[in-house]
Design a protein around this motif. Sequence first.
Motif, mmCIF file in Angstrom:
data_model
loop_
_atom_site.group_PDB
_atom_site.id
_atom_site.type_symbol
_atom_site.label_atom_id
_atom_site.label_comp_id
_atom_site.label_asym_id
_atom_site.label_seq_id
_atom_site.Cartn_x
_atom_site.Cartn_y
_atom_site.Cartn_z
ATOM 1 N N SER A 22 0.812 -1.207 0.000
ATOM 2 C CA SER A 22 0.000 0.000 0.000
ATOM 3 C C SER A 22 0.847 1.260 0.000
ATOM 4 C CB SER A 22 -0.941 -0.002 1.215
ATOM 5 O OG SER A 22 -0.199 -0.071 2.419
ATOM 6 N N GLU A 23 2.004 1.236 0.672
ATOM 7 C CA GLU A 23 2.839 2.438 0.723
ATOM 8 C C GLU A 23 3.405 2.805 -0.638
ATOM 9 O OE1 GLU A 23 3.081 -0.151 2.650
ATOM 10 O OE2 GLU A 23 3.125 0.427 4.765
ATOM 11 N N TRP A 222 12.456 -9.914 -1.846
ATOM 12 C CA TRP A 222 11.096 -10.229 -1.397
ATOM 13 C C TRP A 222 10.863 -11.737 -1.383
ATOM 14 C CZ3 TRP A 222 8.926 -7.077 1.505
ATOM 15 C CH2 TRP A 222 8.810 -5.704 1.239
ATOM 16 N N TYR A 227 7.798 -13.636 0.443
ATOM 17 C CA TYR A 227 6.690 -12.901 -0.171
ATOM 18 C C TYR A 227 6.577 -13.278 -1.642
ATOM 19 C CZ TYR A 227 6.510 -9.937 3.968
ATOM 20 O OH TYR A 227 6.391 -9.476 5.252
ATOM 21 N N LYS A 233 0.037 -12.354 2.912
ATOM 22 C CA LYS A 233 0.517 -11.441 3.954
ATOM 23 C C LYS A 233 1.129 -10.190 3.346
ATOM 24 C CE LYS A 233 5.107 -13.596 4.479
ATOM 25 N NZ LYS A 233 6.086 -14.127 5.447
ATOM 26 N N LYS A 234 1.047 -9.109 4.101
ATOM 27 C CA LYS A 234 1.586 -7.828 3.656
ATOM 28 C C LYS A 234 2.816 -7.475 4.484
ATOM 29 C CE LYS A 234 -2.955 -6.002 2.340
ATOM 30 N NZ LYS A 234 -3.914 -4.888 2.523
ATOM 31 N N PRO A 235 3.837 -6.900 3.854
ATOM 32 C CA PRO A 235 5.044 -6.534 4.603
ATOM 33 C C PRO A 235 4.772 -5.328 5.496
ATOM 34 C CG PRO A 235 5.208 -5.752 2.363
ATOM 35 C CD PRO A 235 3.970 -6.587 2.425
ATOM 36 N N SER A 236 5.494 -5.247 6.579
ATOM 37 C CA SER A 236 5.374 -4.088 7.461
ATOM 38 C C SER A 236 6.082 -2.896 6.837
ATOM 39 C CB SER A 236 6.005 -4.399 8.819
ATOM 40 O OG SER A 236 7.415 -4.571 8.679
ATOM 41 N N HIS A 237 5.822 -1.724 7.408
ATOM 42 C CA HIS A 237 6.480 -0.512 6.907
ATOM 43 C C HIS A 237 8.000 -0.630 7.031
ATOM 44 C CE1 HIS A 237 7.367 3.674 6.138
ATOM 45 N NE2 HIS A 237 7.971 3.765 7.309
ATOM 46 N N THR A 238 8.457 -1.212 8.135
ATOM 47 C CA THR A 238 9.901 -1.375 8.345
ATOM 48 C C THR A 238 10.505 -2.286 7.290
ATOM 49 O OG1 THR A 238 9.656 -1.084 10.735
ATOM 50 C CG2 THR A 238 11.686 -2.135 9.960
ATOM 51 N N GLU A 239 9.803 -3.385 6.979
ATOM 52 C CA GLU A 239 10.291 -4.303 5.942
ATOM 53 C C GLU A 239 10.329 -3.618 4.579
ATOM 54 O OE1 GLU A 239 9.119 -8.858 6.856
ATOM 55 O OE2 GLU A 239 7.417 -7.492 6.719
ATOM 56 N N LEU A 240 9.301 -2.845 4.272
ATOM 57 C CA LEU A 240 9.236 -2.156 2.989
ATOM 58 C C LEU A 240 10.421 -1.218 2.819
ATOM 59 C CD1 LEU A 240 7.615 -1.492 0.400
ATOM 60 C CD2 LEU A 240 6.472 0.303 1.702
#
Length: 332
Positions: A22-23, A222, A227, A233-240
Motif C-alpha cells: 500500500s505504501e 522479497w 513474499y 501477507k503484507k510486509p510491514s512498513h519497516t520491511e518495505l
Amino acid sequence: MAAAAAAAADTSAASTTGLALSEASINWERLDKTKFHVIGAILFTAQQGVLHPTAVVKTRMQVAEGGLSHMSGFVVFRKILRSDGIPGVFRGFGTSAVGALPGRILALTSLEISKEMAFKYSEHFDMSEASRIAVANGVAGLVSSTFSSSYSVPLDVVCQRLMVQGLPGMQTYRGPFDVINKVVRSEGLRGLYRGFGITLLTQSPASALWWSSYGGAQHAIWRSLGYGNGTQKKPSHTELVAVQATAGTIAGACSSIITTPIDTIKTRLQVMDNYGSGRSSVMKTTRLLLREEGWRGLYRGFGPRFLNMSLWGTSMIVTYELIKRLSVKPEQ
C-alpha cells in the motif's frame, strides 16, 4: 534528477513481485504538488549535502595529475581536509544545491507529463498493462533525461571546476559566475556544454541499468523473505523501507561499476583545459587518458563513486518514499 527518477519506483515496487504494498501506491494525483516540491527540495538538498564530499573526492581523483590519482579515496579526503579544511570537501556545494532546485522541478514535471501522455497513447496497442507501464516509464525517462541534461550539464561544468580549483594546472575562480564568465569568454556557450553529448547518450542506458538492477534485487529479496506471488501477507512498513533501501544500494553499486569509465571521461572533458592544439573531444580525452595510465585510468575515483552511488541509491529511495508520505493530500 534524483526525484524524477525515483517517481518510477511506484510502478517498479508495486509490480515487481505482485505484492499488496500500500505504501508504494501513492501516485501523482494523490500528492499536494506544492508541499511535494518544497519538502523534496529540503530533503534532497540535505541528502546532496551529506554525499557531496564523496563527489569532490571522486572529481579530484579523476582529473588530478601525479600521485593524487593513485591514492585511495580516504587518503585524498584527508589530504583535502589538511590543506583546505571542511570548506575544501564542500567546494561547489552552494552552487550545486541552489542550482539543482530548478532542475529537479524540470525533471519531475517532464517525467510525469510525458509518462501520462505515453501511457494514454499506448491504449491503442495490444499490450498488457504491465507492458504499457514499462513503455510509458521508458519514454518518460528518456524525455526527462533530455530535458534535465540540458540544464544539469552546464551546472556540472561550473560545480566541477569549483571542486578542482587549486590543483596543479587548474584555474582559480572567485565563484560560480566567474567560472561562467571565464568559460564563455574562452570557449563560448559551447564550453558550458562540454560532455553534453556523452551525458545524453549514456544517461538513459545508465538509468535503465539502475532500475533494472533495483527491480531484480528487490524481487529476489522479497522472495527470499517469503513474499511470493501466492502469499496473502503484507510486509510491514519497516520491511518495505529496508527492502527498498537494500535494493537501492545494490543497484547503485552495480551501476557504478559499469558507468565509472564514462563518468571519468566526461569529468575530464568538462574541467581540463590543457589539450594542446585543437578543441577537446571525447576521443581525444579518452586517448590521452589511456596513453597516460592505461585502462586502469578509466576507473579513477571508483571507490568514492561506488560509495556515492550506493549511498545515493539507498537514500534516494528512502527519502523519496518519505517525501511522498508527507505530501499526500488529506482525505476528503
